[in-house]
Motif scaffolding. Structure first.
Motif, PDB file in Angstrom:
ATOM      1  N   ALA A   1      33.042  41.135  50.633  1.00 48.62           N
ATOM      2  CA  ALA A   1      32.367  42.300  51.222  1.00 48.62           C
ATOM      3  C   ALA A   1      32.963  43.599  50.707  1.00 48.62           C
ATOM      4  CB  ALA A   1      32.452  42.250  52.747  1.00 48.62           C
ATOM      5  N   ASP A   2      34.242  43.574  50.385  1.00 51.90           N
ATOM      6  CA  ASP A   2      34.943  44.750  49.844  1.00 51.90           C
ATOM      7  C   ASP A   2      35.670  44.341  48.568  1.00 51.90           C
ATOM      8  OD1 ASP A   2      34.400  46.629  52.058  1.00 51.90           O
ATOM      9  OD2 ASP A   2      35.667  45.239  53.222  1.00 51.90           O
ATOM     10  N   PRO A   3      35.955  45.260  47.662  1.00 55.70           N
ATOM     11  CA  PRO A   3      36.672  44.922  46.436  1.00 55.70           C
ATOM     12  C   PRO A   3      38.030  44.289  46.752  1.00 55.70           C
ATOM     13  CG  PRO A   3      35.721  47.121  46.274  1.00 55.70           C
ATOM     14  CD  PRO A   3      35.548  46.683  47.700  1.00 55.70           C
ATOM     15  N   LEU A   4      38.377  43.250  46.030  1.00 58.78           N
ATOM     16  CA  LEU A   4      39.665  42.590  46.231  1.00 58.78           C
ATOM     17  C   LEU A   4      40.770  43.346  45.508  1.00 58.78           C
ATOM     18  CD1 LEU A   4      38.684  38.828  45.671  1.00 58.78           C
ATOM     19  CD2 LEU A   4      38.903  40.049  47.847  1.00 58.78           C
ATOM     20  N   THR A   5      41.934  43.361  46.113  1.00 57.21           N
ATOM     21  CA  THR A   5      43.089  43.941  45.438  1.00 57.21           C
ATOM     22  C   THR A   5      43.581  42.962  44.372  1.00 57.21           C
ATOM     23  OG1 THR A   5      44.679  42.962  46.978  1.00 57.21           O
ATOM     24  CG2 THR A   5      43.717  45.113  47.575  1.00 57.21           C
ATOM     25  N   LYS A   6      44.476  43.420  43.520  1.00 58.20           N
ATOM     26  CA  LYS A   6      45.010  42.542  42.467  1.00 58.20           C
ATOM     27  C   LYS A   6      45.750  41.360  43.082  1.00 58.20           C
ATOM     28  CE  LYS A   6      47.744  42.506  38.236  1.00 58.20           C
ATOM     29  NZ  LYS A   6      48.393  41.231  38.562  1.00 58.20           N
ATOM     30  N   ALA A   7      46.509  41.632  44.149  1.00 59.51           N
ATOM     31  CA  ALA A   7      47.250  40.553  44.800  1.00 59.51           C
ATOM     32  C   ALA A   7      46.287  39.512  45.375  1.00 59.51           C
ATOM     33  CB  ALA A   7      48.141  41.128  45.898  1.00 59.51           C
ATOM     34  N   GLN A   8      45.202  39.983  45.994  1.00 61.73           N
ATOM     35  CA  GLN A   8      44.224  39.061  46.546  1.00 61.73           C
ATOM     36  C   GLN A   8      43.537  38.248  45.438  1.00 61.73           C
ATOM     37  OE1 GLN A   8      41.905  42.000  48.657  1.00 61.73           O
ATOM     38  NE2 GLN A   8      42.770  41.417  50.657  1.00 61.73           N
ATOM     39  N   THR A   9      43.233  38.923  44.354  1.00 63.40           N
ATOM     40  CA  THR A   9      42.587  38.230  43.230  1.00 63.40           C
ATOM     41  C   THR A   9      43.508  37.169  42.653  1.00 63.40           C
ATOM     42  OG1 THR A   9      41.320  40.233  42.688  1.00 63.40           O
ATOM     43  CG2 THR A   9      41.498  38.548  40.980  1.00 63.40           C
ATOM     44  N   ASP A  10      44.776  37.508  42.477  1.00 62.69           N
ATOM     45  CA  ASP A  10      45.743  36.544  41.944  1.00 62.69           C
ATOM     46  C   ASP A  10      45.905  35.350  42.880  1.00 62.69           C
ATOM     47  OD1 ASP A  10      46.107  38.177  39.778  1.00 62.69           O
ATOM     48  OD2 ASP A  10      47.967  39.100  40.516  1.00 62.69           O
ATOM     49  N   ALA A  11      45.908  35.615  44.184  1.00 58.61           N
ATOM     50  CA  ALA A  11      46.053  34.532  45.157  1.00 58.61           C
ATOM     51  C   ALA A  11      44.855  33.589  45.102  1.00 58.61           C
ATOM     52  CB  ALA A  11      46.220  35.110  46.557  1.00 58.61           C
ATOM     53  N   VAL A  12      43.657  34.163  44.991  1.00 58.22           N
ATOM     54  CA  VAL A  12      42.446  33.337  44.902  1.00 58.22           C
ATOM     55  C   VAL A  12      42.454  32.520  43.615  1.00 58.22           C
ATOM     56  CG1 VAL A  12      39.942  33.392  44.662  1.00 58.22           C
ATOM     57  CG2 VAL A  12      41.072  34.867  46.340  1.00 58.22           C
ATOM     58  N   ALA A  13      42.847  33.157  42.489  1.00 59.18           N
ATOM     59  CA  ALA A  13      42.892  32.461  41.206  1.00 59.18           C
ATOM     60  C   ALA A  13      43.886  31.311  41.232  1.00 59.18           C
ATOM     61  CB  ALA A  13      43.240  33.446  40.096  1.00 59.18           C
ATOM     62  N   SER A  14      45.034  31.541  41.880  1.00 60.89           N
ATOM     63  CA  SER A  14      46.047  30.487  41.984  1.00 60.89           C
ATOM     64  C   SER A  14      45.546  29.310  42.807  1.00 60.89           C
ATOM     65  CB  SER A  14      47.321  31.061  42.613  1.00 60.89           C
ATOM     66  OG  SER A  14      48.299  30.058  42.767  1.00 60.89           O
ATOM     67  N   ALA A  15      44.849  29.609  43.889  1.00 63.32           N
ATOM     68  CA  ALA A  15      44.302  28.543  44.731  1.00 63.32           C
ATOM     69  C   ALA A  15      43.237  27.740  43.985  1.00 63.32           C
ATOM     70  CB  ALA A  15      43.724  29.140  46.006  1.00 63.32           C
ATOM     71  N   MET A  16      42.438  28.426  43.197  1.00 61.63           N
ATOM     72  CA  MET A  16      41.396  27.740  42.425  1.00 61.63           C
ATOM     73  C   MET A  16      42.000  26.871  41.326  1.00 61.63           C
ATOM     74  SD  MET A  16      38.384  30.539  41.951  1.00 61.63           S
ATOM     75  CE  MET A  16      37.404  31.096  43.340  1.00 61.63           C
ATOM     76  N   LYS A  17      43.083  27.335  40.727  1.00 60.96           N
ATOM     77  CA  LYS A  17      43.717  26.567  39.658  1.00 60.96           C
ATOM     78  C   LYS A  17      44.191  25.223  40.178  1.00 60.96           C
ATOM     79  CE  LYS A  17      47.127  26.974  35.973  1.00 60.96           C
ATOM     80  NZ  LYS A  17      48.147  27.834  35.329  1.00 60.96           N
ATOM     81  N   ASN A  18      44.658  25.200  41.412  1.00 65.48           N
ATOM     82  CA  ASN A  18      45.100  23.930  42.000  1.00 65.48           C
ATOM     83  C   ASN A  18      43.920  22.989  42.258  1.00 65.48           C
ATOM     84  OD1 ASN A  18      47.777  24.813  42.028  1.00 65.48           O
ATOM     85  ND2 ASN A  18      47.556  25.737  44.068  1.00 65.48           N
ATOM     86  N   GLN A  19      42.739  23.569  42.395  1.00 69.26           N
ATOM     87  CA  GLN A  19      41.564  22.757  42.683  1.00 69.26           C
ATOM     88  C   GLN A  19      40.930  22.162  41.421  1.00 69.26           C
ATOM     89  OE1 GLN A  19      40.411  21.941  45.749  1.00 69.26           O
ATOM     90  NE2 GLN A  19      42.196  23.007  46.575  1.00 69.26           N
ATOM     91  N   VAL A  20      40.969  22.883  40.311  1.00 74.19           N
ATOM     92  CA  VAL A  20      40.264  22.432  39.107  1.00 74.19           C
ATOM     93  C   VAL A  20      41.040  21.383  38.322  1.00 74.19           C
ATOM     94  CG1 VAL A  20      39.037  24.611  38.901  1.00 74.19           C
ATOM     95  CG2 VAL A  20      41.206  24.320  37.689  1.00 74.19           C
TER      96      VAL A  20
END
Length: 281
Positions: free
Chosen positions: A217-236
């Protein structure tokens, strides 16, 4: 000959429609030999001799021996030919396996993209072709004149093919040029951007990349983006690289919507409100 010959010729003509040539030859020879044994006629590849009674039984033996020998030689030749075809097909399959697209995609766009991928792989130009195709797609997205040219059905195929050749010849690889001229000749230039997207999908798969999109809903901060990317990496899974893109959609009210490849996960506040609204009170 007479009626018998006409009968066998008719049978032979009918059989030609349904039986493979090699099997037909062996079957025909067998029928001839069976016919000869009943009529007392000897035959070698269409040369028919009637037994008039003056020719001894021993004279027909060499003819039948020749027929048997010829049949054996034909069978051996067919076996050798089949072996050569099998070897050639196996060699071709092994050669193509190294250049096979990493994903099994289907449909119109996939057919073109698969062909381009195989051709580019064989010529060692996968990355170059990707860059050229992305540039063409970008031009179509940013230039109304070029986009209109691709989509205009009133321009003849020959004119489009000539224009594409003049525009790209000497500036892009043969693989890219062949794709675009083929699309022009097939009246498929309007499909070029989607074909490029499909080719990019194949290239990402070949590099072990997994596309992921996060909508908030709002732009993600860099920290939030990195956290999401890290979580996705564990999934793929191990060895995969997440290529993350973010989008903003205020209508989801809060939370996230995540798409990794085809799977879509809706963790937005809007989806929770909709779920509650559908719950019976």
């Amino acid at each position: 000959h007479g009626e018998n010959e006409e009968h066998w010729c008719n049978c032979f003509a009918i059989a030609c429609t349904y039986i493979s040539p090699l099997y037909l030859l062996f079957s025909y020879l067998a029928l001839i030999r069976r016919y000869l044994s009943k009529t007392g006629t000897s035959c070698v590849f269409g040369a028919t001799l009637h037994d008039t009674g003056t020719t001894s039984h021993n004279n027909s033996q060499p003819q039948q021996t020749m027929l048997s020998t010829s049949t054996t030689l034909l069978a051996r030749a067919a076996t050798r030919s089949a072996a050569r075809r099998t070897y050639a097909a196996s060699a071709a399959a092994l050669g193509d396996a190294a250049h096979r697209p990493p994903l099994q995609l289907h449909g119109l766009h996939a057919r073109y993209a698969n062909a381009v991928y195989t051709s580019a792989s064989k010529s060692g130009q996968l990355d170059k072709v990707e860059g050229e195709l992305l540039a063409i797609a970008n031009t179509a997205a940013t230039s109304p004149a070029f986009a209109q040219f691709l989509e205009n059905p009133l321009i003849s195929r020959d004119d489009k093919e000539k224009t594409v050749t003049d525009m790209l010849s000497g500036k892009v690889s043969d693989v890219t040029l062949n794709l675009m001229t083929t699309l022009a000749g097939n009246a498929r230039l309007s499909e070029a951007p989607k074909i490029v997207d499909t080719y990019s999908q194949l290239m990402k798969a070949s590099r072990g990349e997994v596309s992921a999109t996060v909508i908030s809903a709002d732009p993600l901060t860099k920290a939030q983006t990195d956290a999401v990317a890290s979580a996705m990496k564990n999934q793929v899974g191990k060895g995969k690289k997440v290529v993350l893109s973010t989008e903003v959609d205020p209508s989801i009210l809060g939370g996230l919507q995540v798409q990794i490849g085809d799977p879509f996960l809706d963790l937005s506040v809007k989806s929770r409100i909709d779920e509650l609204a559908r719950t019976a009170v």
